[in-house]
Design a protein around this motif. Structure first.
Motif, PDB file in Angstrom:
ATOM      1  N   LEU A 110       0.868  -1.112  -0.003  1.00 26.30           N
ATOM      2  CA  LEU A 110       0.045  -0.115   0.017  1.00 26.30           C
ATOM      3  C   LEU A 110       0.815   1.145   0.046  1.00 26.30           C
ATOM      4  O   LEU A 110       1.888   1.405   0.744  1.00 26.30           O
ATOM      5  N   SER A 111       0.644   2.093  -0.963  1.00 24.76           N
ATOM      6  CA  SER A 111       1.444   3.396  -1.078  1.00 24.76           C
ATOM      7  C   SER A 111       0.427   4.657  -0.923  1.00 24.76           C
ATOM      8  O   SER A 111      -0.420   4.664  -1.861  1.00 24.76           O
ATOM      9  N   GLU A 112       0.524   5.507   0.079  1.00 26.65           N
ATOM     10  CA  GLU A 112      -0.444   6.395  -0.046  1.00 26.65           C
ATOM     11  C   GLU A 112       0.235   7.870  -0.225  1.00 26.65           C
ATOM     12  O   GLU A 112       1.231   7.964   0.223  1.00 26.65           O
ATOM     13  N   ASP A 132      -5.442  -1.388  -6.898  1.00 30.33           N
ATOM     14  CA  ASP A 132      -6.659  -0.725  -6.295  1.00 30.33           C
ATOM     15  C   ASP A 132      -6.096   0.586  -6.129  1.00 30.33           C
ATOM     16  O   ASP A 132      -5.080   0.803  -5.636  1.00 30.33           O
ATOM     17  N   CYS A 134      -7.281   4.487  -4.572  1.00 31.99           N
ATOM     18  CA  CYS A 134      -8.252   5.255  -3.859  1.00 31.99           C
ATOM     19  C   CYS A 134      -8.123   6.768  -4.177  1.00 31.99           C
ATOM     20  O   CYS A 134      -7.085   7.161  -3.877  1.00 31.99           O
ATOM     21  N   TRP A 139     -12.442   3.573  -3.110  1.00 36.33           N
ATOM     22  CA  TRP A 139     -11.310   2.583  -3.883  1.00 36.33           C
ATOM     23  C   TRP A 139     -12.128   2.102  -5.167  1.00 36.33           C
ATOM     24  O   TRP A 139     -13.468   1.836  -5.273  1.00 36.33           O
ATOM     25  N   SER A 141     -11.068  -0.768  -8.494  1.00 33.81           N
ATOM     26  CA  SER A 141     -10.029  -1.705  -8.991  1.00 33.81           C
ATOM     27  C   SER A 141      -9.654  -1.529 -10.388  1.00 33.81           C
ATOM     28  O   SER A 141     -10.705  -1.485 -11.205  1.00 33.81           O
ATOM     29  N   ALA A 157      -4.017   6.998  -3.084  1.00 36.04           N
ATOM     30  CA  ALA A 157      -3.406   5.690  -2.547  1.00 36.04           C
ATOM     31  C   ALA A 157      -3.380   4.458  -3.758  1.00 36.04           C
ATOM     32  O   ALA A 157      -4.467   4.397  -4.458  1.00 36.04           O
ATOM     33  N   TYR A 158      -2.340   3.754  -3.525  1.00 35.14           N
ATOM     34  CA  TYR A 158      -2.147   2.758  -4.679  1.00 35.14           C
ATOM     35  C   TYR A 158      -2.134   1.439  -3.674  1.00 35.14           C
ATOM     36  O   TYR A 158      -1.333   1.302  -2.796  1.00 35.14           O
ATOM     37  N   ARG A 159      -2.745   0.349  -4.088  1.00 36.53           N
ATOM     38  CA  ARG A 159      -2.884  -0.869  -3.254  1.00 36.53           C
ATOM     39  C   ARG A 159      -2.716  -2.029  -4.141  1.00 36.53           C
ATOM     40  O   ARG A 159      -3.417  -2.213  -5.160  1.00 36.53           O
ATOM     41  N   ASN A 160      -1.865  -3.101  -3.815  1.00 38.03           N
ATOM     42  CA  ASN A 160      -1.968  -4.425  -4.326  1.00 38.03           C
ATOM     43  C   ASN A 160      -2.249  -5.527  -3.435  1.00 38.03           C
ATOM     44  O   ASN A 160      -1.775  -5.719  -2.582  1.00 38.03           O
ATOM     45  N   SER A 161      -3.586  -5.543  -3.748  1.00 35.74           N
ATOM     46  CA  SER A 161      -4.270  -6.501  -2.777  1.00 35.74           C
ATOM     47  C   SER A 161      -4.230  -7.995  -3.176  1.00 35.74           C
ATOM     48  O   SER A 161      -4.879  -9.059  -2.703  1.00 35.74           O
TER      49      SER A 161
END
Length: 178
Positions: A110-112, A132, A134, A139, A141, A157-161
């Motif tokens: 996760l990078s905000e 993902d 935000c 959020w 995808s 924010a960027y997220r790899n879930s």
């Protein structure tokens, strides 16, 4: 000059050009005075998120810190030490006012990002995996081949879930007053 030396020298130069103390730089960037001092002395390597805060606070392009002048070799961060790896595709272009990055996110990363300066537009295109995003607390995808354009001057924010690395490109376009 290696990347960390370039980063520390660039930070110190930009601060001194403005006539700012470390305290003032800390106020403008939201990064602690102690951390900024460690970066300037090349005693600490900041995270990508910290670099974004510094670049935004100084109102300079992110690539100013990661692309040494006349560098033909793009910088690479060690993926085992960093959840987010950023490599310039095209370094800062002062005529067209943009940065273009190739970014990988490790599984679960996760990078905000703090908001960039007013008027910044960011374009994100997923190359592989699922990203993902935000934006303003919402959020969504994106899969490989999908893109999103949004106001970069808002919280995002960027997220790899997923369990696999995600690869995407980010083109950041700054206002013409760049």
């Amino acid at each position: 000059m290696d990347l960390t030396q370039h980063l520390s020298a660039t930070l110190k130069l930009l601060r001194q050009q403005r006539g700012w103390s470390l305290s003032r730089l800390a106020e403008e960037t939201g990064v602690s005075k102690a951390m900024l001092g460690q970066i300037e002395r090349n005693e600490s390597s900041p995270t990508v998120a910290t670099l974004w805060k510094i670049a935004t606070g100084l109102n300079v392009p992110f690539s100013a810190f990661i692309t040494p002048p006349q560098s033909d070799v793009p910088p690479v961060f060690d993926p085992q030490q960093q959840a987010m790896v950023v490599t310039p595709v095209f370094p800062w272009d002062p005529v067209l006012c943009f940065d273009h990055f190739s970014i990988t996110l490790a599984p679960g990363a996760l990078s905000e990002s703090t908001p960039h300066e007013a008027g910044v537009i960011e374009h994100v295109v997923v190359i592989s995996g699922t990203l993902d995003m935000c934006i303003n607390g919402v959020w969504q995808s994106l899969s490989a081949g999908e893109g999103l354009r949004f106001a970069g001057d808002t919280p995002h924010a960027y997220r790899n879930s997923t369990a696999s690395t995600t690869h995407f490109h980010s083109l950041i376009h700054y206002p013409k007053s760049c």
